[in-house]
Design a protein around this motif. Structure first.
Motif, PDB file in Angstrom:
ATOM      1  N   PRO A  27       0.823  -1.217   0.000  1.00  0.00           N
ATOM      2  CA  PRO A  27       0.000   0.000   0.000  1.00  0.00           C
ATOM      3  C   PRO A  27       0.854   1.263   0.000  1.00  0.00           C
ATOM      4  O   PRO A  27       2.032   1.238   0.351  1.00  0.00           O
ATOM      5  CB  PRO A  27      -0.793  -0.123   1.311  1.00  0.00           C
ATOM      6  N   ARG A  28       0.261   2.367  -0.411  1.00  0.00           N
ATOM      7  CA  ARG A  28       0.918   3.676  -0.330  1.00  0.00           C
ATOM      8  C   ARG A  28      -0.165   4.736  -0.113  1.00  0.00           C
ATOM      9  O   ARG A  28      -1.206   4.755  -0.763  1.00  0.00           O
ATOM     10  CB  ARG A  28       1.766   3.982  -1.563  1.00  0.00           C
ATOM     11  N   SER A  29       0.088   5.586   0.840  1.00  0.00           N
ATOM     12  CA  SER A  29      -0.835   6.671   1.164  1.00  0.00           C
ATOM     13  C   SER A  29      -0.870   7.691   0.029  1.00  0.00           C
ATOM     14  O   SER A  29       0.081   7.817  -0.753  1.00  0.00           O
ATOM     15  CB  SER A  29      -0.375   7.345   2.454  1.00  0.00           C
ATOM     16  N   LEU A  30      -1.974   8.430  -0.049  1.00  0.00           N
ATOM     17  CA  LEU A  30      -2.069   9.561  -0.976  1.00  0.00           C
ATOM     18  C   LEU A  30      -1.930  10.891  -0.225  1.00  0.00           C
ATOM     19  O   LEU A  30      -2.310  11.940  -0.726  1.00  0.00           O
ATOM     20  CB  LEU A  30      -3.408   9.515  -1.727  1.00  0.00           C
ATOM     21  N   ALA A  31      -1.339  10.828   0.982  1.00  0.00           N
ATOM     22  CA  ALA A  31      -1.151  12.045   1.780  1.00  0.00           C
ATOM     23  C   ALA A  31      -0.305  13.080   1.054  1.00  0.00           C
ATOM     24  O   ALA A  31      -0.461  14.286   1.279  1.00  0.00           O
ATOM     25  CB  ALA A  31      -0.508  11.693   3.121  1.00  0.00           C
ATOM     26  N   THR A  32       0.592  12.615   0.182  1.00  0.00           N
ATOM     27  CA  THR A  32       1.459  13.568  -0.522  1.00  0.00           C
ATOM     28  C   THR A  32       0.679  14.463  -1.484  1.00  0.00           C
ATOM     29  O   THR A  32       1.225  15.447  -1.982  1.00  0.00           O
ATOM     30  CB  THR A  32       2.567  12.820  -1.281  1.00  0.00           C
ATOM     31  N   ALA A  33      -0.584  14.139  -1.731  1.00  0.00           N
ATOM     32  CA  ALA A  33      -1.430  15.053  -2.514  1.00  0.00           C
ATOM     33  C   ALA A  33      -1.558  16.394  -1.800  1.00  0.00           C
ATOM     34  O   ALA A  33      -1.839  17.427  -2.433  1.00  0.00           O
ATOM     35  CB  ALA A  33      -2.808  14.435  -2.730  1.00  0.00           C
ATOM     36  N   TYR A  34      -1.326  16.389  -0.476  1.00  0.00           N
ATOM     37  CA  TYR A  34      -1.517  17.586   0.331  1.00  0.00           C
ATOM     38  C   TYR A  34      -0.234  18.026   1.019  1.00  0.00           C
ATOM     39  O   TYR A  34      -0.273  18.772   1.997  1.00  0.00           O
ATOM     40  CB  TYR A  34      -2.633  17.330   1.358  1.00  0.00           C
ATOM     41  N   GLN A  35       0.917  17.543   0.490  1.00  0.00           N
ATOM     42  CA  GLN A  35       2.196  18.017   1.026  1.00  0.00           C
ATOM     43  C   GLN A  35       2.270  19.537   0.871  1.00  0.00           C
ATOM     44  O   GLN A  35       2.664  20.243   1.791  1.00  0.00           O
ATOM     45  CB  GLN A  35       3.347  17.340   0.291  1.00  0.00           C
ATOM     46  N   LYS A  36       1.866  20.020  -0.292  1.00  0.00           N
ATOM     47  CA  LYS A  36       1.640  21.446  -0.466  1.00  0.00           C
ATOM     48  C   LYS A  36       0.172  21.682  -0.145  1.00  0.00           C
ATOM     49  O   LYS A  36      -0.710  21.158  -0.816  1.00  0.00           O
ATOM     50  CB  LYS A  36       1.940  21.879  -1.905  1.00  0.00           C
ATOM     51  N   PRO A  37      -0.137  22.413   0.921  1.00  0.00           N
ATOM     52  CA  PRO A  37      -1.535  22.534   1.349  1.00  0.00           C
ATOM     53  C   PRO A  37      -2.422  23.155   0.268  1.00  0.00           C
ATOM     54  O   PRO A  37      -1.982  24.032  -0.491  1.00  0.00           O
ATOM     55  CB  PRO A  37      -1.455  23.424   2.595  1.00  0.00           C
TER      56      PRO A  37
END
Length: 374
Positions: A302-312
């Motif tokens: 698995p891999r998170s999609l949190a990096t979509a919001y690394q730049k807020p």
């Protein structure tokens, strides 16, 4: 067809004027991501609300095959020893308790509640312990005999003995979220449900709420003004959440019962989407449902999609949805992992991914259990 080894569940939840999860100072929990302060809801908070939602129509305890479990430092005291009091002499019961405390919580546990960890035991384990305690109490004449009998018996006992002939020895909650037992590492249960801390896709938005309480029975001659003046923090936010379910591990922890595992997945999808965490329920009514839930089934790590919001991004659902889609496309191009996908979306949609109602999405996720390696 892709083998469904993992389910990944991504969500976007929005809350306004709430205090979902407090730290030790009473303020909203936070984290700093890419130099930007975000509001956070801990994984422990999320899991607790899902497992404690017993009034929900999709609560875990409504599943066929549900086995209860209890979390406490007082499991032996309340559920093993207390039922014996009044039925057997106090000196016999008092002699039994220290050995049973040490067996469950470790060698220092008899010294008192503060020397025990908060432990999760399943109903089968507790029933086994209670039955053994009853058998010993009934077989001895006094405290001295009880002490010798339980000491001899305890030499050959461990959590493995408690777990025999039980498909869910630690209960369903331990089967989902795991447990750690320092007194007997063999009793540890690995968690197949992995929950990330939820965080806002934008910078933290918070304000201090100044409020008063007025004495309704105050007389005209009393001091004017409020009886109590306080402040509390309130936050607003659009939170990204991420949960991974290791399906083979879940099936194994459910006693290799795929039907029970499928029911767990079905109900958990509902709980993740619909059950809100929240402190200060009476004064903030922090109830919300997911505006977006994306579920992926695949056989790769698995891999998170949190990096979509690394730049807020802004506190705007459409912008957050599109950022998620963009990051998903970037990862697909780079890795070509080929997950099966379905999603729920209250406004718009994720392009190229089938859109469903929550009920259909929960059934779709449950059907993936049948494709998982046992």
């Amino acid at each position: 067809m892709t083998t469904a080894r993992f389910l990944q569940i991504h969500t976007l939840h929005s809350y306004t004027a709430a205090l979902l999860n407090r730290d030790d100072t009473g303020q909203a929990k936070r984290l700093t991501y890419n130099g930007v302060n975000r509001t956070r809801v801990s994984s422990q908070c999320l899991k607790r609300h899902w497992r404690m939602a017993t009034d929900d129509p999709h609560s875990l305890d409504k599943l066929a095959g549900f086995v209860n479990s209890f979390r406490s430092r007082e499991l032996v005291t309340e559920l093993v020893i207390r039922p014996l009091r009044g039925r057997y002499a106090d000196e016999i019961v008092d002699a039994l308790e220290p050995a049973f405390q040490n067996l469950v919580y470790g060698k220092e546990a008899h010294k008192g509640k503060k020397s025990r960890q908060t432990l999760l035991l399943g109903q089968p384990e507790l029933e086994w312990l209670a039955k053994r305690a009853e058998e010993i109490a009934a077989s001895v004449r006094d405290g001295s005999e009880a002490e010798k009998a339980v000491a001899e018996w305890a030499k050959s006992q461990n959590f493995k003995a408690m777990s025999e002939n039980a498909s869910l020895p630690g209960g369903l909650i331990a089967a989902l979220f795991g447990r750690m037992v320092t007194s007997d590492p063999a009793a540890n249960i690995d968690a197949p449900v992995h929950v990330a801390h939820a965080f806002t896709v934008h910078a933290a938005e918070a304000d201090q709420d100044y409020f008063t309480a007025v004495d309704d029975l105050k007389r005209d001659e009393d001091d004017s003004g409020a009886d109590t003046i306080q402040e509390t923090e309130l936050t607003c936010g659009l939170f990204y959440g991420y949960v991974v379910i290791d399906l083979p591990s879940l099936i194994s922890n459910c006693g290799k019962d795929k039907e029970l595992a499928a029911g767990v997945v079905h109900n958990l999808v509902h709980l993740i989407a619909e059950v809100s965490p929240g402190a200060k329920l009476g004064s903030t009514a922090p109830y919300g449902r997911a505006d977006l839930m994306l579920i992926e089934a695949g056989d790769r790590q698995p891999r998170s999609l949190a990096t979509a919001y690394q730049k807020p991004v802004r506190n705007d659902f459409a912008e957050a949805r599109d950022a998620l889609q963009k990051r998903l496309g970037e990862l697909d191009t780079a890795y070509e992992t080929g997950e099966m996908r379905a999603h729920l979306c209250t406004s718009g949609e994720l392009t190229g991914i089938e859109k469903m109602s929550l009920g259909r999405l929960a059934r779709w996720a449950a059907e993936r259990v049948a494709e998982a390696p046992a």
